[in-house]
Design a protein around this motif. Sequence first.
Motif, mmCIF file in Angstrom:
data_model
loop_
_atom_site.group_PDB
_atom_site.id
_atom_site.type_symbol
_atom_site.label_atom_id
_atom_site.label_comp_id
_atom_site.label_asym_id
_atom_site.label_seq_id
_atom_site.Cartn_x
_atom_site.Cartn_y
_atom_site.Cartn_z
ATOM 1 N N ARG A 84 -7.965 -2.258 -6.981
ATOM 2 C CA ARG A 84 -9.340 -2.761 -6.960
ATOM 3 C C ARG A 84 -9.841 -3.202 -8.337
ATOM 4 O O ARG A 84 -10.582 -4.179 -8.444
ATOM 5 N N GLU A 131 -6.101 -6.734 -5.323
ATOM 6 C CA GLU A 131 -6.815 -7.037 -4.077
ATOM 7 C C GLU A 131 -7.249 -8.493 -4.020
ATOM 8 O O GLU A 131 -7.095 -9.152 -2.993
ATOM 9 N N ASP A 156 0.914 3.868 -3.100
ATOM 10 C CA ASP A 156 0.576 5.273 -2.876
ATOM 11 C C ASP A 156 1.684 6.188 -3.378
ATOM 12 O O ASP A 156 1.421 7.230 -3.980
ATOM 13 N N ARG A 161 -5.484 2.966 -5.244
ATOM 14 C CA ARG A 161 -6.678 2.223 -4.815
ATOM 15 C C ARG A 161 -7.460 1.710 -6.026
ATOM 16 O O ARG A 161 -7.936 0.588 -6.045
ATOM 17 N N THR A 162 -7.577 2.566 -7.036
ATOM 18 C CA THR A 162 -8.309 2.175 -8.241
ATOM 19 C C THR A 162 -7.617 1.014 -8.940
ATOM 20 O O THR A 162 -8.262 0.029 -9.311
ATOM 21 N N THR A 185 0.829 -1.206 0.000
ATOM 22 C CA THR A 185 0.000 0.000 0.000
ATOM 23 C C THR A 185 0.860 1.252 0.000
ATOM 24 O O THR A 185 0.595 2.198 -0.751
#
Length: 74
Positions: free
Chosen positions: A24, A37, A11, A20-21, A7
């Motif tokens: 996911r 994920e 980032d 995050r996009t 993470t």
Amino acid sequence: MRRSEFTELADHVFGPALARTYARDLVLEDVGGLTAEQAIERGVAVRSVWTALCDALDVPESARWEIPPERRRG
């Protein structure tokens, strides 16, 4: 590699919103056609998932692993 490191690197490399996009939504063929994920949840090694994500997005090797000390999380 731990999930928290994944993470933090994501980032740093992509920015929090895109990280995050991508984690996911982006399907990674190198981890069996799963998203990052999904792959992590199913037990794929986090380092392998990180490598697959970087490969899919053409992140140069030199930009994948190092976060400058002043940008690291406490």
